[in-house]
Design a protein around this motif. Structure first.
Motif, PDB file in Angstrom:
ATOM      1  N   ASN A 113      16.459  -2.693  -6.103  1.00 43.33           N
ATOM      2  CA  ASN A 113      15.073  -2.276  -5.990  1.00 43.33           C
ATOM      3  C   ASN A 113      14.166  -2.619  -5.443  1.00 43.33           C
ATOM      4  O   ASN A 113      12.845  -2.417  -4.812  1.00 43.33           O
ATOM      5  CB  ASN A 113      14.741  -2.583  -8.095  1.00 43.33           C
ATOM      6  N   LEU A 114      14.314  -4.162  -5.084  1.00 37.35           N
ATOM      7  CA  LEU A 114      12.995  -4.702  -4.755  1.00 37.35           C
ATOM      8  C   LEU A 114      12.793  -4.069  -3.083  1.00 37.35           C
ATOM      9  O   LEU A 114      11.923  -3.507  -2.575  1.00 37.35           O
ATOM     10  CB  LEU A 114      13.622  -6.336  -4.611  1.00 37.35           C
ATOM     11  N   LEU A 115      14.319  -3.970  -2.252  1.00 34.96           N
ATOM     12  CA  LEU A 115      13.965  -2.987  -1.186  1.00 34.96           C
ATOM     13  C   LEU A 115      13.847  -2.419  -1.402  1.00 34.96           C
ATOM     14  O   LEU A 115      12.931  -2.038  -0.161  1.00 34.96           O
ATOM     15  CB  LEU A 115      15.751  -3.190  -1.048  1.00 34.96           C
ATOM     16  N   GLU A 116      13.855  -1.603  -1.941  1.00 35.73           N
ATOM     17  CA  GLU A 116      13.103  -0.593  -2.168  1.00 35.73           C
ATOM     18  C   GLU A 116      11.765  -0.158  -1.915  1.00 35.73           C
ATOM     19  O   GLU A 116      11.303   1.184  -1.586  1.00 35.73           O
ATOM     20  CB  GLU A 116      13.908   0.867  -3.374  1.00 35.73           C
ATOM     21  N   ILE A 117      11.670  -1.016  -3.036  1.00 40.33           N
ATOM     22  CA  ILE A 117      10.335  -1.332  -3.083  1.00 40.33           C
ATOM     23  C   ILE A 117       9.250  -1.596  -1.559  1.00 40.33           C
ATOM     24  O   ILE A 117       8.403  -0.971  -1.820  1.00 40.33           O
ATOM     25  CB  ILE A 117       9.529  -2.270  -4.491  1.00 40.33           C
ATOM     26  N   LEU A 118       9.395  -2.558  -1.266  1.00 37.13           N
ATOM     27  CA  LEU A 118       9.158  -3.146   0.385  1.00 37.13           C
ATOM     28  C   LEU A 118       9.642  -2.429   0.888  1.00 37.13           C
ATOM     29  O   LEU A 118       8.319  -1.993   2.151  1.00 37.13           O
ATOM     30  CB  LEU A 118      10.472  -3.846   0.702  1.00 37.13           C
ATOM     31  N   CYS A 119       9.811  -0.813   0.944  1.00 38.08           N
ATOM     32  CA  CYS A 119      10.679   0.122   1.644  1.00 38.08           C
ATOM     33  C   CYS A 119       9.280   1.171   1.672  1.00 38.08           C
ATOM     34  O   CYS A 119       8.813   1.085   2.400  1.00 38.08           O
ATOM     35  CB  CYS A 119      12.112   0.785   2.202  1.00 38.08           C
ATOM     36  N   LEU A 120       9.033   1.811   0.780  1.00 39.38           N
ATOM     37  CA  LEU A 120       7.899   2.256   0.172  1.00 39.38           C
ATOM     38  C   LEU A 120       6.721   2.091   0.740  1.00 39.38           C
ATOM     39  O   LEU A 120       5.585   2.789   0.770  1.00 39.38           O
ATOM     40  CB  LEU A 120       7.814   2.810  -1.024  1.00 39.38           C
ATOM     41  N   TRP A 121       6.608   0.534   0.282  1.00 38.50           N
ATOM     42  CA  TRP A 121       5.109  -0.237   1.011  1.00 38.50           C
ATOM     43  C   TRP A 121       4.794   0.083   2.026  1.00 38.50           C
ATOM     44  O   TRP A 121       3.686   0.188   2.557  1.00 38.50           O
ATOM     45  CB  TRP A 121       5.192  -2.094   0.181  1.00 38.50           C
ATOM     46  N   ASN A 122       5.844  -0.456   2.722  1.00 40.35           N
ATOM     47  CA  ASN A 122       5.549  -0.248   4.161  1.00 40.35           C
ATOM     48  C   ASN A 122       5.673   1.019   4.894  1.00 40.35           C
ATOM     49  O   ASN A 122       4.299   1.397   5.392  1.00 40.35           O
ATOM     50  CB  ASN A 122       7.026  -0.888   5.040  1.00 40.35           C
ATOM     51  N   THR A 123       6.382   1.931   4.124  1.00 40.83           N
ATOM     52  CA  THR A 123       5.721   3.751   4.360  1.00 40.83           C
ATOM     53  C   THR A 123       3.966   4.041   4.192  1.00 40.83           C
ATOM     54  O   THR A 123       3.787   4.277   5.006  1.00 40.83           O
ATOM     55  CB  THR A 123       6.657   4.019   3.414  1.00 40.83           C
ATOM     56  N   LEU A 124       3.329   3.126   3.383  1.00 38.75           N
ATOM     57  CA  LEU A 124       2.247   3.462   2.797  1.00 38.75           C
ATOM     58  C   LEU A 124       1.145   3.354   4.274  1.00 38.75           C
ATOM     59  O   LEU A 124       0.376   3.762   4.137  1.00 38.75           O
ATOM     60  CB  LEU A 124       2.247   3.355   1.250  1.00 38.75           C
ATOM     61  N   LYS A 125       1.889   1.969   4.072  1.00 35.57           N
ATOM     62  CA  LYS A 125       1.027   0.977   5.504  1.00 35.57           C
ATOM     63  C   LYS A 125       0.299   1.985   5.821  1.00 35.57           C
ATOM     64  O   LYS A 125      -0.689   2.053   6.810  1.00 35.57           O
ATOM     65  CB  LYS A 125       1.022  -0.099   5.328  1.00 35.57           C
ATOM     66  N   PHE A 126       2.085   2.401   7.243  1.00 33.65           N
ATOM     67  CA  PHE A 126       2.590   3.007   8.181  1.00 33.65           C
ATOM     68  C   PHE A 126       1.375   4.576   8.028  1.00 33.65           C
ATOM     69  O   PHE A 126       1.161   4.706   8.886  1.00 33.65           O
ATOM     70  CB  PHE A 126       3.477   3.202   8.895  1.00 33.65           C
ATOM     71  N   LEU A 127       1.767   5.553   6.625  1.00 34.84           N
ATOM     72  CA  LEU A 127       1.735   6.655   6.822  1.00 34.84           C
ATOM     73  C   LEU A 127      -0.583   6.353   6.723  1.00 34.84           C
ATOM     74  O   LEU A 127      -1.496   7.184   7.328  1.00 34.84           O
ATOM     75  CB  LEU A 127       1.429   7.384   5.483  1.00 34.84           C
ATOM     76  N   MET A 128      -0.992   5.192   5.881  1.00 33.61           N
ATOM     77  CA  MET A 128      -2.263   5.040   6.001  1.00 33.61           C
ATOM     78  C   MET A 128      -3.430   4.754   7.043  1.00 33.61           C
ATOM     79  O   MET A 128      -4.150   4.578   6.743  1.00 33.61           O
ATOM     80  CB  MET A 128      -2.393   3.948   4.743  1.00 33.61           C
ATOM     81  N   ILE A 129      -2.774   4.005   7.924  1.00 37.50           N
ATOM     82  CA  ILE A 129      -3.071   3.135   9.364  1.00 37.50           C
ATOM     83  C   ILE A 129      -3.926   4.275   9.813  1.00 37.50           C
ATOM     84  O   ILE A 129      -4.390   4.157  10.895  1.00 37.50           O
ATOM     85  CB  ILE A 129      -2.157   2.284   9.314  1.00 37.50           C
ATOM     86  N   GLY A 130      -2.743   5.519  10.116  1.00 29.54           N
ATOM     87  CA  GLY A 130      -3.734   6.643  11.475  1.00 29.54           C
ATOM     88  C   GLY A 130      -4.689   6.817  10.883  1.00 29.54           C
ATOM     89  O   GLY A 130      -5.347   6.767  11.857  1.00 29.54           O
ATOM     90  N   PRO A 131      -5.130   7.481  10.045  1.00 25.54           N
ATOM     91  CA  PRO A 131      -6.490   7.787   9.748  1.00 25.54           C
ATOM     92  C   PRO A 131      -7.878   6.689   9.420  1.00 25.54           C
ATOM     93  O   PRO A 131      -8.641   6.729  10.104  1.00 25.54           O
ATOM     94  CB  PRO A 131      -6.130   8.884   8.489  1.00 25.54           C
ATOM     95  N   ILE A 132      -6.801   5.962   9.187  1.00 27.30           N
ATOM     96  CA  ILE A 132      -7.859   4.316   9.136  1.00 27.30           C
ATOM     97  C   ILE A 132      -7.978   4.831  10.482  1.00 27.30           C
ATOM     98  O   ILE A 132      -9.199   3.952  11.175  1.00 27.30           O
ATOM     99  CB  ILE A 132      -7.487   3.390   8.878  1.00 27.30           C
ATOM    100  N   SER A 133      -6.847   3.544  11.479  1.00 27.41           N
ATOM    101  CA  SER A 133      -7.325   3.776  13.069  1.00 27.41           C
ATOM    102  C   SER A 133      -8.488   4.756  14.083  1.00 27.41           C
ATOM    103  O   SER A 133      -9.373   4.223  14.510  1.00 27.41           O
ATOM    104  CB  SER A 133      -6.225   3.554  13.485  1.00 27.41           C
ATOM    105  N   LEU A 134      -8.419   5.952  13.251  1.00 29.84           N
ATOM    106  CA  LEU A 134      -9.022   7.446  13.658  1.00 29.84           C
ATOM    107  C   LEU A 134     -10.519   7.038  13.816  1.00 29.84           C
ATOM    108  O   LEU A 134     -11.348   7.224  14.025  1.00 29.84           O
ATOM    109  CB  LEU A 134      -8.863   8.606  13.578  1.00 29.84           C
ATOM    110  N   LEU A 135     -10.326   6.735  12.272  1.00 32.32           N
ATOM    111  CA  LEU A 135     -11.643   6.382  12.011  1.00 32.32           C
ATOM    112  C   LEU A 135     -12.988   5.258  12.562  1.00 32.32           C
ATOM    113  O   LEU A 135     -13.857   5.272  13.322  1.00 32.32           O
ATOM    114  CB  LEU A 135     -12.116   6.706  10.067  1.00 32.32           C
ATOM    115  N   LYS A 136     -12.039   4.573  12.358  1.00 37.17           N
ATOM    116  CA  LYS A 136     -12.548   2.593  13.412  1.00 37.17           C
ATOM    117  C   LYS A 136     -12.302   4.129  15.044  1.00 37.17           C
ATOM    118  O   LYS A 136     -14.106   3.098  14.817  1.00 37.17           O
ATOM    119  CB  LYS A 136     -10.983   1.193  13.167  1.00 37.17           C
ATOM    120  N   LEU A 137     -12.150   4.633  15.310  1.00 34.48           N
ATOM    121  CA  LEU A 137     -12.594   4.258  17.042  1.00 34.48           C
ATOM    122  C   LEU A 137     -13.043   5.626  16.764  1.00 34.48           C
ATOM    123  O   LEU A 137     -14.079   5.260  17.950  1.00 34.48           O
ATOM    124  CB  LEU A 137     -10.668   5.333  17.178  1.00 34.48           C
ATOM    125  N   MET A 138     -13.404   6.266  16.161  1.00 40.84           N
ATOM    126  CA  MET A 138     -14.886   7.620  16.137  1.00 40.84           C
ATOM    127  C   MET A 138     -16.132   6.225  16.192  1.00 40.84           C
ATOM    128  O   MET A 138     -17.267   6.279  16.915  1.00 40.84           O
ATOM    129  CB  MET A 138     -14.638   7.954  15.273  1.00 40.84           C
TER     130      MET A 138
END
Length: 128
Positions: free
Chosen positions: A68-93
């Protein structure tokens, strides 16, 4: 006691920020040169999501509960990488807008000082 807890938390935070692969990638993306890699980095969410689905399947099949800990870690990393795309685009603009403003200010300053644009670079000899 509170100081000990605070010190331990700070040390573990800085250790994780320095040595964990996802934190290193996120920190690299948050630099000026790395902002353009935010959207392609979103693809790294796919393996983490697949690992979370696989670990969930293993847990439901009777594997130990620590997965369960591994699953939570994987889901957390999934969310981090899904959020970095739009955030980096906004920062780049924002960064590109600031750079454009700085270029316009520099041009106005140079024109106000009657400095003409030189098409050929001025070569300076090192040997005098």
């Amino acid at each position: 006691m509170f100081e000990f807890i605070l010190a331990a938390t700070a040390r573990s935070y800085f250790f994780l920020r320095r040595f964990m692969p996802t934190a290193i990638v996120i920190d690299a993306i948050n630099t000026r040169r790395g902002l353009k890699w935010g959207v392609p980095a979103m693809l790294l969410a796919v393996p983490y999501a697949l690992a979370a689905v696989y670990s969930r399947g293993q847990i439901e099949a009777g594997s130990p509960g620590w997965l369960n800990l591994l699953e939570i870690l994987c889901l957390w990393n999934t969310l981090k990488f899904l959020m970095i795309g739009p955030i980096s685009l906004l920062k780049l603009m924002v960064v590109r807008a600031r750079e454009a403003v700085a270029r316009r200010r520099m041009t106005r300053t140079l024109l106000a000082d009657d400095v003409e644009h030189v098409d050929e670079p001025i070569l300076v000899s090192r040997h005098g």
